[in-house]
Design an enzyme around this catalytic site. Sequence first.
Site, PDB file in Angstrom:
ATOM      1  N   ARG A 157      70.387  50.635  44.424  1.00 32.29           N
ATOM      2  CA  ARG A 157      70.988  49.432  44.129  1.00 32.29           C
ATOM      3  C   ARG A 157      71.856  49.632  42.967  1.00 32.29           C
ATOM      4  O   ARG A 157      71.474  50.177  41.866  1.00 32.29           O
ATOM      5  CB  ARG A 157      69.890  48.543  43.475  1.00 32.29           C
ATOM      6  CG  ARG A 157      70.215  46.854  43.094  1.00 32.29           C
ATOM      7  CD  ARG A 157      69.078  46.179  42.576  1.00 32.29           C
ATOM      8  NE  ARG A 157      69.295  46.448  41.160  1.00 32.29           N
ATOM      9  CZ  ARG A 157      68.148  46.384  40.187  1.00 32.29           C
ATOM     10  NH1 ARG A 157      67.029  46.491  40.558  1.00 32.29           N
ATOM     11  NH2 ARG A 157      68.282  46.889  38.815  1.00 32.29           N
ATOM     12  N   HIS A 197      69.689  43.728  39.215  1.00 31.04           N
ATOM     13  CA  HIS A 197      68.923  43.150  40.367  1.00 31.04           C
ATOM     14  C   HIS A 197      69.363  41.704  40.571  1.00 31.04           C
ATOM     15  O   HIS A 197      69.686  41.478  41.819  1.00 31.04           O
ATOM     16  CB  HIS A 197      67.430  42.999  40.111  1.00 31.04           C
ATOM     17  CG  HIS A 197      66.485  42.084  40.653  1.00 31.04           C
ATOM     18  ND1 HIS A 197      66.047  42.213  41.713  1.00 31.04           N
ATOM     19  CD2 HIS A 197      66.012  40.712  39.963  1.00 31.04           C
ATOM     20  CE1 HIS A 197      65.413  41.017  42.381  1.00 31.04           C
ATOM     21  NE2 HIS A 197      65.146  40.312  41.141  1.00 31.04           N
ATOM     22  N   TYR A 235      66.187  49.400  31.368  1.00 28.55           N
ATOM     23  CA  TYR A 235      65.075  50.094  32.146  1.00 28.55           C
ATOM     24  C   TYR A 235      65.643  51.437  32.999  1.00 28.55           C
ATOM     25  O   TYR A 235      64.891  51.885  33.582  1.00 28.55           O
ATOM     26  CB  TYR A 235      64.541  49.169  33.193  1.00 28.55           C
ATOM     27  CG  TYR A 235      65.270  48.422  33.952  1.00 28.55           C
ATOM     28  CD1 TYR A 235      65.898  49.003  35.087  1.00 28.55           C
ATOM     29  CD2 TYR A 235      65.437  46.919  33.602  1.00 28.55           C
ATOM     30  CE1 TYR A 235      66.437  48.182  36.006  1.00 28.55           C
ATOM     31  CE2 TYR A 235      66.160  46.107  34.525  1.00 28.55           C
ATOM     32  CZ  TYR A 235      66.694  46.816  35.700  1.00 28.55           C
ATOM     33  OH  TYR A 235      67.587  46.049  36.756  1.00 28.55           O
TER      34      TYR A 235
END
Lengths: 326, 362
Positions: free
Chosen positions: B258, B262, B271
Amino acid sequence: MAELNMADALNLALNQEMENDESVVVLGEDVGVDGGVFRVTDGLLERYGERRVIDSPVAETALAGVSVGLAINGLKPVCEMQFSGFSYQGFHQMEAHAARMRWRTRGGHTVPMVLRMPYGAGVHALEHHSESKEVFYAHTPGLKMVIPSTPRNARALLVSAIRDPDPVVFFEPKAVYRAFREEVPDEEETLPLGESRIAREGDDLTMISYGAMLHRTLEAADTLAEEDGVEAEVIDLLSLSPLDHARFAESARRTGRVVIVHEAHRSFGPAGEIMARLIEDAFYYLEAPVRRVTGFDTIVPLFAREQAYLPDQERILAAARGVLND
Amino acid sequence: MPRKRVRLEHAVEYLSILDEKGRVDEKLEPQIDKETLLDIHRTMLLSRRLDERMLTLQRQGRIGTFAPAKGQEASQVAAMAALTGNDWFVPAFRETAAMLWRGTPPENLLLYNAGYSEGGAIEEGTHDLPISIPVASQIPHAVGIGYASGLRERDEVTITFFGDGATSEGDFHEALNVASVLKTPVIFLCQNNHWAISMPRGRQSESRTLAQKGLAYAIPSLQVDGNDVLAVYSAVQEAAQRARDGEGPTLIECVTYRLTVHTTADDPSKYRDEEEVEKWQEREPITRLQTYLKKKRWLSDKQIDKLEKEIEEQVDEAWKTAHERIESLNDSQVIFDHGYAEMPDYLESQRQSFADRLKEGE
């Protein structure tokens, strides 16, 4: 015309619908070789074969979710949850998908499925085998929620549920499965979903119930006639969604006094909704506060004490006499 | 009675045909005609540019939260290209590229992401399911659809998409088990994009591969380079053949990444490290396919420039159309529609009181 118990009457409905319509398939745990733990699907495997009578691995999420897929691709699945207490693992499939697919796709895909399951206490079963949590389903837009009370109406309602273009959750009162027999015609019979019936006529008091508790309500009504000279009208809801509010509102306007009886928990239970409808539709006709006799807001106890949980004659009669004397 | 190793029916293979440097394993290279490959390329590029536009529109407050597909275009488009329009498509919520391949108009995606359910409308008879947001919950539907295809003797394969996080869900495991037992013609396509919002692949599961989860259910399962159009196409083609031959389901783990958020509601810098993203940027699927097509002389830089322009115009046009439709969709009474085949009386009375209130407001 044959005298059938409710389990056999449901079996007749499944047999005839599978015979009439080859898109009807049955799936569930132990529904094939074993014929279902309550024998409702007995004999279907032999008649219709293992491709249409699917013995599933123990997987409630998959059962409900696979049924959604079967229905989208042209079949009419009748999916059995072995007990309503095990249906929650499939609940999210019903809430997130079965109930929403028509709405989400603006009618492009529909889910004509039936999720049937035994519910309720009174047969000396284990924990998780005696609950009555129909509100989970009745609360969910996009689902219909049906609860029959006798062999004949169970058969007719199941046929209607199978033919319905929308997902129907069908609760079977397990305490009634083998409790008594009733004449059930061989020829096809259906009943419209969302329509209640008058199980006993009367003008002095309205008693509203459904499923297994209908029979305790009828018994109490007979006692009231014998001992108090009071003729109670007993309404058997048959469907919680759609709820036939017009029928009980009309009755309430006529009698002015209402008692509601169900074994589901009290708080946020069906009686709460029915009382709200009565306030909306019959408030000025009520002679006394509406009373409800329900299961308590406790965990449904193990079987040694299940009768303590269930509405009994004493509680129903006390409520009815209370309403009559208010 | 010795203690001995239990031999399992299958082992996990890893398939890569076109690597990030543009080298091709000619023995494994699938025969895909020029027109199809150019279509695949065009759809991947359209998806990328639409994602970028939607990100801008979201930042401007014109559309709502959505999940970009950036970086995963090969896993989606090559998989769909290996199937027919008659096969069933059961997406999760990040399958923009696959949806575009299936013919979903970009304006519908924009409309849906702007908060209008009309954008999710599906034409009756279409073998596409709508996006499914609860993680893994769509996987059992594919099994049911596949079973029905078998029972109705239709030559249809069903493919369902999900991510690495979904393989931790019960729905995934139940669906795989049932599909295997019932031998349903289903392809389970896991896009392992390494992140489930903030949860890295390594903490999602201790399993060395996600593909091996299929082995537990005796489902042939393999891992492929998910940024390699040729590998994804080959794997799905092979799985589809197995399904059509009555041999049941296949699990394909597309190892991809990705490259962006998200959804538009999170900030990946909280993160994950930028270096990791940069590393994967080098393995990016569109550039890799372009290198391959250029080597074959099926695509030139000049043609790419022209295509980019065309796509820009197409995306402009899609937003213009979506925007016009939004302007015309001023009747909120539609929320009452399509709840049931026939509107029940209690719902009709709620709709009526809503309509009356609207009238009073006029």
